[in-house]
Enzyme design. Sequence first.
Site, mmCIF file in Angstrom:
data_model
loop_
_atom_site.group_PDB
_atom_site.id
_atom_site.type_symbol
_atom_site.label_atom_id
_atom_site.label_comp_id
_atom_site.label_asym_id
_atom_site.label_seq_id
_atom_site.Cartn_x
_atom_site.Cartn_y
_atom_site.Cartn_z
ATOM 1 N N VAL A 283 60.425 14.130 17.639
ATOM 2 C CA VAL A 283 62.095 14.671 16.988
ATOM 3 C C VAL A 283 62.793 15.042 18.077
ATOM 4 O O VAL A 283 62.057 16.217 18.832
ATOM 5 C CB VAL A 283 62.020 15.507 15.847
ATOM 6 C CG1 VAL A 283 63.509 15.436 15.305
ATOM 7 C CG2 VAL A 283 61.214 15.107 14.819
ATOM 8 N N HIS A 541 97.654 -3.272 33.408
ATOM 9 C CA HIS A 541 97.695 -2.285 32.543
ATOM 10 C C HIS A 541 96.579 -1.291 32.571
ATOM 11 O O HIS A 541 96.499 0.099 32.697
ATOM 12 C CB HIS A 541 97.656 -2.894 30.961
ATOM 13 C CG HIS A 541 97.494 -1.996 29.852
ATOM 14 N ND1 HIS A 541 98.611 -1.750 29.183
ATOM 15 C CD2 HIS A 541 96.628 -0.984 29.394
ATOM 16 C CE1 HIS A 541 98.576 -0.731 27.904
ATOM 17 N NE2 HIS A 541 97.196 -0.250 28.147
ATOM 18 N N GLU A 542 94.977 -1.868 32.585
ATOM 19 C CA GLU A 542 93.761 -1.009 32.699
ATOM 20 C C GLU A 542 93.545 -0.178 33.937
ATOM 21 O O GLU A 542 93.385 0.809 34.042
ATOM 22 C CB GLU A 542 92.621 -1.936 32.561
ATOM 23 C CG GLU A 542 92.623 -2.755 31.200
ATOM 24 C CD GLU A 542 92.742 -1.734 29.790
ATOM 25 O OE1 GLU A 542 92.579 -0.489 29.892
ATOM 26 O OE2 GLU A 542 93.161 -2.290 28.894
ATOM 27 N N HIS A 545 95.720 2.731 33.978
ATOM 28 C CA HIS A 545 95.118 3.987 33.125
ATOM 29 C C HIS A 545 93.999 4.550 34.371
ATOM 30 O O HIS A 545 93.965 5.783 34.293
ATOM 31 C CB HIS A 545 94.138 3.480 32.178
ATOM 32 C CG HIS A 545 94.994 2.976 30.696
ATOM 33 N ND1 HIS A 545 95.723 3.892 30.211
ATOM 34 C CD2 HIS A 545 94.854 1.940 29.923
ATOM 35 C CE1 HIS A 545 96.286 3.495 29.077
ATOM 36 N NE2 HIS A 545 95.797 2.162 29.086
#
Length: 715
Positions: A283, A541-542, A545
């Site tokens: 875990v 557009h990208e 950004h």
Amino acid sequence: MFSLSSTVQPQVTVPLSHLINAFHSPKSTSVSVSTSVSQNQHRDVVPEHEAPSSEPLLNLRDLGLSELKIGQIDQLVDSLLPGFCKGKNISSHWHISHVSAQSFFENKYGYIDVFSTLRSSCLYRQHSRTLKSICSDLQYWPGFIQSRGFKTLKSRTRRLQSTSERLAESQQIAPSFVKGFLLRDRGSDVETLDKLMKTKNIPEAHQDAFKTGFAEGFLKAQALTQKTNDSLRRTRLILFVLLLFGIYGLLKNPFLSVRFRTTTGLDSAVDPVQMKNVTFEHVKGVEEAKQELQEVVEFLKNPQKFTVLGGKLPKGILLVGPPGTGKTLLARAVAGEADVPFYYASGSEFDEMFVGVGASRIRNLFREAKANAPCVIFIDELDSVGGKRIESPMHPYSRQTINQLLAEMDGFKPNEGVIIIGATNFPEALDNALIRPGRFDMQVTVPRPDVKGRKEILKWYLNKIKYDQSVDAEIIARGTVGFSGAELENLVNQAALKAAVDGKEMVTMKELEFSKDKILMGPERRSVEIDNKNKTITAYHESGHAIIAYYTKDAMPINKATIMPRGPTLGHVSLLPENDRWNETRSQLLAQMDVSMGGRVAEELIFGSDHITTGASSDFDNATRIAKRMVTKFGMSEKLGVMTYSDTGKLSPETQSAIEQEIRILLRDSYERAKHILKTHAKEHKNLAEALLTYETLDAKEIQIVLEGKKLELR
Ligand SMILES: Nc1ncnc2c1ncn2[C@@H]1O[C@H](COP(=O)(O)OP(=O)(O)OP(=O)(O)O)[C@@H](O)[C@H]1O
Ligand SMILES: [Zn+2]
């Protein structure tokens, strides 16, 4: 209703009720009879009936029956034996109109009026006419005759006793033939009938017909009784056979048998599993939870050691956390570390619609566990057995189940070595009784892993597959904010599958990024044909950004830019926080807004304000959300001050418009900043868009190369 009494009732009472019906069902007849009797008799009778005490106890002589003239008797007989007087013969009418029903109602309409008995007993008594009074006497009879068909001998005797007691009281005045009926002596019935007919001067020819009618009715009734009994027996047999088939089917058919087994509660997950192969090592990323559970492990290893000083360990531990964060795994690890049996049960198993099944499963589970202590009982989805909603009518028996669970938890001593671990995603939904001391009194939170935890989990699962040395688990970890352990395991697995499909020998960053995007944004839509114009718009557009992100100081570092359609998007730029962000500064928030604006600004600058597209709507959503929270939650607006405005709908119009104004200003300024950056770096913007059109996807390094004006190596 299918009670015996109601089914058998009609047949035995048939003959007499026919008589009753015949006596006074044709109202006009009885009226004409009573009007035609002499005034004297009429006067004699009426007062008696007006006095309530004299109701049923009438003598035939009092009724003036003996004084009837032949014509009147004919009328009477006609009403008794329709058609008889005309033909002086037993007409076919008589045969048909017999008897088969208990009441006039049923004779007339062909079905039973359930209230007929009640009604008749009242109505008949209210009648003031002589003939009807006889009937009120007569209708005592059916009640007693009914008992014969199906009552035990004992009850019959008792009935008869009470009957004769009543009789004794009224012996003096009750008509003798009624007495005969009540005593149900067939011989005396006939005798009384004979006597009656004789005393009333019924002509001999009529008398025979009268008796024949009586006998016929009786026989028919007998036949009907027999028939009903037969069909009753048949129905029972059919039901029994069906039941046998049902049970057989349940056992035979695999699907049904599973249902059956699960509902019997005989085998409710009472097989323990040895958990040697699962330890805390397995875990990852939940260190605090592991530390808290460590003492439970010690306790299970040696229960006596802990209780020797009188200390008490919790009986129940509640693991609370979102789905897939490793609660089950932790519980298994507890059992594995202590090397004790592990009993698994899911709360939904106990949530049965059948009464007592859930409770009996709980009993079985605890019985088995106690016999094998020390051990761990794990109840997953505890809220589905111990939730507050158990009051709902959809789960009528879950109250029982939860009570059983509480009883079992109270039923063993703290040092018996049984530890119950419950897991839930909604601790607030649990019944309060469950979380009070002595039950699930220890809560351990199992949160979604932070960036360090995610890295550990990713590494853990990467080690189970073949992966390239260039893989950087940290980058993936940084890009997977909010992922649970199970989702990270899934991510690695999907990357391995993708590599296998692509015929690669090892998993690289590309596959890991690919599967991350797939989980975050849905699958790629390679088959979608995007025309060049739209591709170009998306590329600019990208890149917009990306350029803003690259040149804004407090923006997150770029991870990737792509114009590959995925899910609902045509392209996207992903940014990576260096770390999980616990807090965000004002300038970081503004930078995020600027980056969001970059897409639309690029469209406007490159294609003109007439050609801006709808593609920026989610960017604006994002920017507006940030601006709104800055104003209403974070106290980052000078004008509105350090104050929160939770329910903006309830604010005064002035405040509302002030808030709106501030948000608008923040967004407008952001747009202008983005415009300024893109204008300044128009060349880089163009280069990046062209690179995207060529390569579709660029990672952080490649973006940097392009923006530095270098040439990308051909892939
Ligand atoms: N912290 C973790 N470390 C390693 N593996 C994990 C971790 N968390 C989840 N996993 C993986 O995800 C799987 C599912 O997790 P698990 O069933 O324990 O989650 P859970 O919290 O019990 O979920 P649920 O609430 O849905 O029952 C585990 O079997 C394990 O493979
Ligand atoms: Zn955008």
